[in-house]
Design an enzyme around this catalytic site. Structure first.
Site, PDB file in Angstrom:
ATOM      1  N   LYS A  73       0.743  -1.223   0.051  1.00 14.33           N
ATOM      2  CA  LYS A  73      -0.281  -0.019  -0.071  1.00 14.33           C
ATOM      3  C   LYS A  73       0.902   1.045   0.181  1.00 14.33           C
ATOM      4  O   LYS A  73       1.630   1.477   0.718  1.00 14.33           O
ATOM      5  CB  LYS A  73      -0.915   0.047   1.219  1.00 14.33           C
ATOM      6  N   SER A 149      -9.216   2.666   3.145  1.00 13.46           N
ATOM      7  CA  SER A 149      -8.222   3.499   2.137  1.00 13.46           C
ATOM      8  C   SER A 149      -7.581   2.342   1.536  1.00 13.46           C
ATOM      9  O   SER A 149      -6.465   2.644   0.747  1.00 13.46           O
ATOM     10  CB  SER A 149      -7.210   4.429   2.988  1.00 13.46           C
ATOM     11  N   SER A 173      -9.916   0.983   7.539  1.00 10.21           N
ATOM     12  CA  SER A 173      -9.345   0.566   6.103  1.00 10.21           C
ATOM     13  C   SER A 173      -8.844  -0.521   5.627  1.00 10.21           C
ATOM     14  O   SER A 173      -8.411  -0.593   4.479  1.00 10.21           O
ATOM     15  CB  SER A 173      -8.418   1.929   5.922  1.00 10.21           C
TER      16      SER A 173
END
Length: 474
Positions: A73, A149, A173
């Site tokens: 990520k 996210s 997230s």
């Protein structure tokens, strides 16, 4: 090759150990999959394929995940010398100076890191639609959001690019993208995974690092790899009595489980798909022999939580903007930011120290009031996401009247667990009439990831998860 990519990470590692495929060949297969379908999905925002192939050729075949491809990520999870954008235009041209401890542990475990995945600007949204890189689309329906996210990582795993990808969870997230992309999303408890060497308590300890996976055994084994307190950490989670991977298949016993289909504050109407997901999971758990009853912590209904939680997030966003200004050599102006972060940054800059400490003190009390419920229960079952899967554009970037209320509803079941620091796991147990995944969330007491893995594995064995998006080519 497609059959190998459909294996989970442990299955791919076993194929490497058996000599069925080399680490380089497995990396080449994953790269081909990315190139075939990421044009439609937009999950991977930075590719380091040539370096990854060179590293794959040097893989230690005795490592537990030797040769298994993965993606990081692009928020946290820094890798020395690699671009670091955090979904923001303010970080154009920025390269990470230091490597995160968790990234080093992944590399030592044998993972081949192919690149970095899309995330909303600074990870402050529940959908991955940054201006800097554009939207990441849900592999189950390209019109829909992959969540946020960690939406880029979730879409990459759900579409079969990689078996696991890194994530983080500051308000939902990990669990939210796991829910809408049909994955297993384990949010570790506070202090379980180090944020060092660059960080100590991201978002005052709300945020936790983990991985998005397709199987419970991968969730357990990958957390074993990255878990552990490192020098200088402000605190650590209590040690498990054995590796988490050994909890897969272990008898969880007869557990006392409460469940919620709607939010206790009464202000959020329950979506039929969420009700169906939770009641179905409750029935399954009862059939497995657990004591299941409606109810949850009364603290969830308290006024003030969203205000104090938001105060802390705003303060940390403002502090992050100061850091970015130092990294790039010029201050960040609010008009460089997306509307959401412009508002958070401005609020954080107005906040004084007393206001920040007051918010943290309130959250400390909330955590204790929440924890009291687990003195008489083992697990809490509730939705992973407070709304049904939503289309791209559902949260208009510049709509300051509609978006905040939608966000508050969406994170109503996840953000309180970030505030308490408890571990939680999202499991893909429901589908809408249109075939979109809907996850349910189990929350354990502090330090009890082991219990989550035991019961999640029991559920997975009884009702194996379906990952149908992997069979599609884009």
């Amino acid at each position: 090759m497609h059959d190998l990519l459909r294996l989970d990470a442990l299955g791919q590692a076993q194929a490497v150990r058996k000599g069925e495929i080399s680490p380089r060949e497995l990396a080449e297969a994953a790269i081909a999959r990315i190139e075939a379908c990421d044009g439609a999905i937009n999950a991977v925002v930075h590719r380091r394929f040539e370096r990854a192939l060179a590293e794959a050729g040097e893989t230690d075949l005795d490592a537990p995940f030797a040769g298994v491809p993965t993606l990081l990520k692009d928020l946290g999870w820094s890798m020395a010398g690699e671009p670091y954008r955090a979904g923001s235009r303010t970080l154009d041209g920025i390269f990470a100076e230091r490597e995160g401890y968790a990234v080093t542990k992944l590399r030592r475990a044998g993972f081949t890191i192919l690149g970095r995945t899309n995330t909303p600007e600074f990870g402050t949204a529940i959908t991955t639609e940054p201006v800097a890189f554009g939207p990441t689309r849900n592999p189950y329906d390209l019109r829909y959001s992959s969540g946020g996210s960690s939406g880029g990582s979730a879409a990459a795993v759900a579409s079969g690019m990689v078996a696991v990808a890194t994530a983080s969870d500051g308000g939902g997230s990990i669990r939210i993208p796991a829910s809408v992309c049909g994955l297993v999303g384990l949010k570790p408890g506070r202090g379980r995974v180090s944020s060092g060497p660059s960080g100590g308590e991201p978002w005052a300890g709300f945020s936790a690092a983990g991985l998005l996976c397709r199987t419970v055994r991968d969730s357990a084994a990958t957390l074993d790899v990255i878990a552990g307190t490192m020098p200088g950490d402000p605190y650590g989670a209590p040690a498990w009595r054995r590796p988490l991977a050994e909890e897969v298949g272990a008898d969880p016993g007869r557990l006392r489980i409460g469940f919620l289909t709607g939010h206790p504050d009464g202000g959020v109407p329950a979506d039929p798909d969420l009700v169906g997901a939770v009641t179905g999971a409750a029935g399954l758990l009862e059939a497995l022999g657990h004591h299941v009853e409606p109810g949850g912590p009364s603290a969830l209904a308290e006024d003030g939580f969203a205000t104090h939680f938001g105060t802390i997030v705003a303060a940390h966003v403002a502090a992050d903007l100061e850091d970015i200004g130092r990294w790039r050599g010029r201050p960040v102006e609010l008009d460089e930011l997306e509307t959401r972060n412009r508002i958070l940054g401005a609020a954080g800059r107005r906040l004084d120290a007393v206001g920040y400490v007051t918010a943290r003190d309130w959250i400390d009390g909330f955590r204790r009031r929440m924890a009291a419920w687990w003195e008489s229960h083992d697990l809490l079952l509730m939705p992973s996401l407070g709304v049904a899967p939503f289309r791209l554009g559902w949260l208009p970037a510049d709509d300051v009247s509609t978006s905040p209320g939608r966000v508050r509803r969406a994170v109503s079941f996840t953000s309180p667990v970030n505030a308490t620091g408890q571990p939680a796991i999202s499991l893909p147990l429901h589908r809408t009439a249109e075939g979109l995944p809907v996850g349910v969330q189990l929350v354990a007491a502090a330090g009890r990831e082991d219990l989550l893995i035991r019961v999640a594995a029991q559920i997975e064995e009884e009702r194996p998860f379906r990952h149908t998006a992997m069979r599609r080519l884009y």
